[in-house]
Structures are given as C-alpha cells and as structure tokens.
Motif scaffolding. Structure first.
Motif, PDB file in Angstrom:
ATOM      1  N   GLY A 105       5.737  11.799   7.426  1.00  0.00           N
ATOM      2  CA  GLY A 105       5.344  11.815   6.258  1.00  0.00           C
ATOM      3  C   GLY A 105       4.091  10.843   6.044  1.00  0.00           C
ATOM      4  O   GLY A 105       3.245  11.222   4.938  1.00  0.00           O
ATOM      5  N   SER A 106       4.068   9.911   6.847  1.00  0.00           N
ATOM      6  CA  SER A 106       2.748   8.963   6.456  1.00  0.00           C
ATOM      7  C   SER A 106       2.557   7.941   7.786  1.00  0.00           C
ATOM      8  O   SER A 106       3.613   7.912   8.553  1.00  0.00           O
ATOM      9  CB  SER A 106       3.058   8.064   5.202  1.00  0.00           C
ATOM     10  OG  SER A 106       4.165   7.286   5.294  1.00  0.00           O
ATOM     11  N   ILE A 107       1.666   7.446   7.780  1.00  0.00           N
ATOM     12  CA  ILE A 107       1.381   6.346   8.987  1.00  0.00           C
ATOM     13  C   ILE A 107       2.495   5.097   8.828  1.00  0.00           C
ATOM     14  O   ILE A 107       2.966   4.753   9.606  1.00  0.00           O
ATOM     15  CB  ILE A 107      -0.046   5.999   8.786  1.00  0.00           C
ATOM     16  CG1 ILE A 107      -0.907   6.982   9.013  1.00  0.00           C
ATOM     17  CG2 ILE A 107      -0.299   4.711   9.946  1.00  0.00           C
ATOM     18  CD1 ILE A 107      -2.533   6.715   9.184  1.00  0.00           C
ATOM     19  N   SER A 108       2.653   4.817   7.493  1.00  0.00           N
ATOM     20  CA  SER A 108       3.282   3.345   7.240  1.00  0.00           C
ATOM     21  C   SER A 108       5.025   3.874   7.580  1.00  0.00           C
ATOM     22  O   SER A 108       5.267   2.805   8.285  1.00  0.00           O
ATOM     23  CB  SER A 108       3.195   3.080   5.564  1.00  0.00           C
ATOM     24  OG  SER A 108       4.021   2.033   5.320  1.00  0.00           O
ATOM     25  N   ALA A 109       5.256   4.934   7.173  1.00  0.00           N
ATOM     26  CA  ALA A 109       6.731   5.481   7.657  1.00  0.00           C
ATOM     27  C   ALA A 109       6.887   5.333   9.071  1.00  0.00           C
ATOM     28  O   ALA A 109       7.802   4.985   9.593  1.00  0.00           O
ATOM     29  CB  ALA A 109       7.016   6.692   6.832  1.00  0.00           C
ATOM     30  N   LEU A 110       5.862   5.874   9.863  1.00  0.00           N
ATOM     31  CA  LEU A 110       5.921   6.085  11.185  1.00  0.00           C
ATOM     32  C   LEU A 110       5.937   4.558  11.770  1.00  0.00           C
ATOM     33  O   LEU A 110       6.758   4.400  12.816  1.00  0.00           O
ATOM     34  CB  LEU A 110       4.777   6.824  11.752  1.00  0.00           C
ATOM     35  CG  LEU A 110       4.496   7.032  13.540  1.00  0.00           C
ATOM     36  CD1 LEU A 110       5.856   7.536  13.819  1.00  0.00           C
ATOM     37  CD2 LEU A 110       3.233   7.694  13.672  1.00  0.00           C
ATOM     38  N   LEU A 111       4.929   3.708  11.330  1.00  0.00           N
ATOM     39  CA  LEU A 111       4.838   2.459  11.988  1.00  0.00           C
ATOM     40  C   LEU A 111       6.106   1.694  11.862  1.00  0.00           C
ATOM     41  O   LEU A 111       6.455   0.738  12.427  1.00  0.00           O
ATOM     42  CB  LEU A 111       3.611   1.572  11.549  1.00  0.00           C
ATOM     43  CG  LEU A 111       2.192   2.415  11.888  1.00  0.00           C
ATOM     44  CD1 LEU A 111       1.166   1.488  11.306  1.00  0.00           C
ATOM     45  CD2 LEU A 111       2.274   2.297  13.476  1.00  0.00           C
ATOM     46  N   ASN A 112       6.715   2.129  10.688  1.00  0.00           N
ATOM     47  CA  ASN A 112       8.137   1.111  10.442  1.00  0.00           C
ATOM     48  C   ASN A 112       9.241   2.101  11.070  1.00  0.00           C
ATOM     49  O   ASN A 112      10.420   1.403  10.793  1.00  0.00           O
ATOM     50  CB  ASN A 112       8.303   1.128   8.890  1.00  0.00           C
ATOM     51  CG  ASN A 112       7.468   0.106   8.219  1.00  0.00           C
ATOM     52  OD1 ASN A 112       7.799  -1.025   8.390  1.00  0.00           O
ATOM     53  ND2 ASN A 112       6.465   0.284   7.652  1.00  0.00           N
ATOM     54  N   LEU A 163       0.627  -3.681  -0.056  1.00  0.00           N
ATOM     55  CA  LEU A 163       2.154  -3.282  -0.844  1.00  0.00           C
ATOM     56  C   LEU A 163       2.608  -1.849  -0.294  1.00  0.00           C
ATOM     57  O   LEU A 163       4.031  -1.702  -0.111  1.00  0.00           O
ATOM     58  CB  LEU A 163       2.027  -3.409  -2.333  1.00  0.00           C
ATOM     59  CG  LEU A 163       2.011  -4.850  -2.940  1.00  0.00           C
ATOM     60  CD1 LEU A 163       1.543  -4.752  -4.273  1.00  0.00           C
ATOM     61  CD2 LEU A 163       3.092  -5.782  -2.719  1.00  0.00           C
ATOM     62  N   ILE A 164       1.598  -1.127  -0.165  1.00  0.00           N
ATOM     63  CA  ILE A 164       2.140   0.324   0.174  1.00  0.00           C
ATOM     64  C   ILE A 164       2.418   0.168   2.014  1.00  0.00           C
ATOM     65  O   ILE A 164       3.682   0.809   2.062  1.00  0.00           O
ATOM     66  CB  ILE A 164       0.979   1.253   0.329  1.00  0.00           C
ATOM     67  CG1 ILE A 164       0.512   1.490  -1.145  1.00  0.00           C
ATOM     68  CG2 ILE A 164       1.345   2.662   1.027  1.00  0.00           C
ATOM     69  CD1 ILE A 164      -0.843   2.199  -1.387  1.00  0.00           C
ATOM     70  N   SER A 165       1.924  -0.397   2.674  1.00  0.00           N
ATOM     71  CA  SER A 165       2.483  -0.573   4.029  1.00  0.00           C
ATOM     72  C   SER A 165       3.680  -1.494   4.103  1.00  0.00           C
ATOM     73  O   SER A 165       4.555  -1.279   5.105  1.00  0.00           O
ATOM     74  CB  SER A 165       1.242  -1.395   4.795  1.00  0.00           C
ATOM     75  OG  SER A 165       1.138  -2.781   4.506  1.00  0.00           O
ATOM     76  N   LEU A 166       4.024  -2.256   3.125  1.00  0.00           N
ATOM     77  CA  LEU A 166       5.083  -3.232   2.980  1.00  0.00           C
ATOM     78  C   LEU A 166       6.294  -2.323   2.410  1.00  0.00           C
ATOM     79  O   LEU A 166       7.360  -2.454   3.272  1.00  0.00           O
ATOM     80  CB  LEU A 166       4.737  -4.507   2.440  1.00  0.00           C
ATOM     81  CG  LEU A 166       5.894  -5.467   2.140  1.00  0.00           C
ATOM     82  CD1 LEU A 166       5.937  -6.274   3.764  1.00  0.00           C
ATOM     83  CD2 LEU A 166       5.587  -6.558   1.257  1.00  0.00           C
ATOM     84  N   ILE A 167       6.334  -2.070   1.437  1.00  0.00           N
ATOM     85  CA  ILE A 167       7.543  -1.440   0.710  1.00  0.00           C
ATOM     86  C   ILE A 167       7.441  -0.036   0.515  1.00  0.00           C
ATOM     87  O   ILE A 167       8.348   0.790  -0.137  1.00  0.00           O
ATOM     88  CB  ILE A 167       7.963  -2.067  -0.389  1.00  0.00           C
ATOM     89  CG1 ILE A 167       6.674  -2.016  -1.359  1.00  0.00           C
ATOM     90  CG2 ILE A 167       8.127  -3.593  -0.102  1.00  0.00           C
ATOM     91  CD1 ILE A 167       7.121  -2.783  -2.813  1.00  0.00           C
ATOM     92  N   VAL A 260       4.801   1.100  -6.404  1.00  0.00           N
ATOM     93  CA  VAL A 260       4.269   1.533  -5.244  1.00  0.00           C
ATOM     94  C   VAL A 260       5.224   2.530  -4.807  1.00  0.00           C
ATOM     95  O   VAL A 260       6.476   2.662  -4.918  1.00  0.00           O
ATOM     96  CB  VAL A 260       4.513   0.376  -4.207  1.00  0.00           C
ATOM     97  CG1 VAL A 260       4.048   0.718  -2.798  1.00  0.00           C
ATOM     98  CG2 VAL A 260       3.712  -0.814  -4.823  1.00  0.00           C
ATOM     99  N   ALA A 261       4.618   3.647  -4.228  1.00  0.00           N
ATOM    100  CA  ALA A 261       5.218   4.834  -3.447  1.00  0.00           C
ATOM    101  C   ALA A 261       4.618   5.057  -2.078  1.00  0.00           C
ATOM    102  O   ALA A 261       3.639   4.337  -1.583  1.00  0.00           O
ATOM    103  CB  ALA A 261       5.115   5.855  -4.347  1.00  0.00           C
ATOM    104  N   ARG A 262       5.036   5.681  -1.327  1.00  0.00           N
ATOM    105  CA  ARG A 262       4.709   6.383   0.102  1.00  0.00           C
ATOM    106  C   ARG A 262       3.261   6.652   0.087  1.00  0.00           C
ATOM    107  O   ARG A 262       2.618   6.047   1.213  1.00  0.00           O
ATOM    108  CB  ARG A 262       5.503   7.585   0.732  1.00  0.00           C
ATOM    109  CG  ARG A 262       5.463   7.553   1.904  1.00  0.00           C
ATOM    110  CD  ARG A 262       6.284   8.923   2.461  1.00  0.00           C
ATOM    111  NE  ARG A 262       7.451   8.757   2.254  1.00  0.00           N
ATOM    112  CZ  ARG A 262       8.292   8.366   3.123  1.00  0.00           C
ATOM    113  NH1 ARG A 262       8.101   7.983   4.471  1.00  0.00           N
ATOM    114  NH2 ARG A 262       9.697   8.372   2.980  1.00  0.00           N
TER     115      ARG A 262
END
Length: 276
Positions: A105-112, A163-167, A260-262
C-alpha cells in the motif's frame, strides 16, 4: 552469453543441440517426439525471448530513465526496481516492485515490512530485505539530522514526512513527542504511548516530565490514525487544549499537533486551530 533476440532465434534454428533431436528421437520410437531435455531448453529460450520483448515494450528501463530524466520523474515502482536489481523467473524487477507496492500500500509500509512479511514473494530473500531495512534506517537518520540542524517552523513539510515514515504505517495507534530546544531544533523524538487500533491513553503528567528531563522549550505531539482518516477528532482537540494549558505552567510551549496516516498528515497549526 545471449545478447539479443536474433541470437536466441539463431540458436533455436541452427544450434547442434536442437539438430540432435533427430538422433535422440530414435530412443523414443517416433520421429515426431522431442527429447525431454531439449524441449526444456527450448522452453527456457522461449521464456527469455518473451521477457526481452516485454521489457522492450515498457519503454526505458529504470536505470536508463534515471540517467536521462533524474529520480524526480520516476515512479515509486521504478525507483524500487533499481534497488531490487533483479526479480525472479518470469517476473522482472519492475513488475515485482509494482506487485510489492500494491500489496503493502505504500513505500513506508514496505520499508517497514518484516522478513516474514516479504519472504513469500519470490525473488525477495534475506539480502534484498536487508537492503530495504538499511534504506529505511538511512532515510530516518537523514530526516533527524536535518531537523536537528534547522528551525522546524521552516521545514513543516519535513516534519510531516518524517512522521509519516515513522508511524503512518502502524496498524495500532501510537503517540509520539518531538522535543525542541529554544531555537526550535529537534532534541529527540520519543514514542511515549501506544494504544489499540483506535485509541491511545495519553497522560499529560508523563509528557510534562519527559519535557523537563530533556530541557525542552517547545513540543510537537503527533499520533496516527490507523483508519486513514486525517480529520482531528473532538478527543484530539480536547487533548491539545489540555496539554497546552498544562505545559504553560512549566514554561513549555506546545507548538503543534500532527495527525498522521499512511498516505499523509495534517497539522493543527496549519489548520489554524492550535490554542494561542
């Protein structure tokens, strides 16, 4: 090494391996049968031809596009494909990247994502998962480094991206504090509370104590909405006003509250609803 479709086509027509089918066929009793081993070779070559054709119709490859157009003009999938380098049999790195981004769903979720989350994807092993984790950590450290060197009011976009990338990707609600010095530079970031999927219990006394321990002059608070909605709730506004009032007693200013959201973040300061 095969370098073009023409070479593969020539190999299929003229290579002695293919011609030797007639000699092998005698073992199977019928001239129309193909040696199983040679049939497998031909099947692999046909797949290679199709892969080359598919890549040729997709336009410039990610590395070529990076050189000609720069990273700003590339999609998330194209950038990720350069990092992954290779895909798996029957799927190139670009298609694998698209599938990963669609799944998470997002780059941030993938990297986490954990190794357990990525392991089912063919073409992703420990090495590639490690690269993704290292990239994520370097991005986080880059954000922190910039926030520690400059006034956060001059870089509100950077604060939101951090913050988006963090949480932003988290499936449960968390509450974080960004402690700032008297020059509005980041001292540290601290996840102070963690809640369920839709609420977090916030203790104002604990927040005040952490501010004093870090000798903070200003504070930014943030929490995520796992639902994805960015509108501040009545509870969010009530907490903001209560915390602002409490911190004034110890001469610490609550500067902002970010939701903050995804896929984004909003700031009560930007919305002009922070208490004065």
């Amino acid at each position: 090494m095969l370098k073009s479709i023409d070479q593969i086509t020539a190999l299929r027509k003229d290579d002695p391996i293919v011609q030797s089918q007639e000699r092998c066929c005698g073992n199977y009793g019928t001239a129309g049968h193909i040696c199983i081993r040679h049939h497998a070779i031909l099947t692999t070559l046909e797949k290679s031809v199709q892969t080359i054709k598919n890549e040729a119709t997709e336009g410039p490859r990610p590395r070529e596009k990076l050189l000609s157009s720069g990273p700003d003009n590339m999609t998330d999938a194209e950038l990720l494909a350069i990092l992954l380098r290779t895909g798996s049999q029957g799927e190139n790195s670009l298609n694998l990247s698209r599938r990963l981004l669609n799944e998470f769903g997002s780059i941030s979720a993938l990297l986490n994502a954990s190794y357990k989350d990525l392991h089912p994807f063919k073409g992703i092993g420990v090495a590639k998962w490690s690269q993704l984790k290292v990239i994520y950590e370097l991005v986080q450290r880059s954000f922190l480094e910039k926030l520690q060197q400059q006034n956060v009011l001059s870089s509100t976009g950077l604060v939101k991206n951090y913050l988006i990338s963090l949480i932003g990707h988290k499936e449960h609600e968390v509450f974080v504090c960004l402690y700032l010095d008297n020059h509005l530079r980041l001292i540290s970031c601290h996840e102070i509370f963690r809640g369920s999927i839709d609420e977090t219990t916030v203790h104002i006394r604990e927040i005040a104590k952490e501010c004093l321990l870090r000798n903070a002059s200003y504070l930014i608070i943030a929490h995520n909405h796992p639902s994805g909605h960015l509108d501040p709730s009545e509870a969010d506004l009530t907490l903001t006003h209560s915390l602002h009032k409490a911190l004034q007693l110890i001469e610490i200013q609550l500067l902002d509250h970010c939701i903050v959201a995804r896929h984004g973040a909003v700031s009560l300061m930007d919305l002009k609803i922070m208490p004065k």
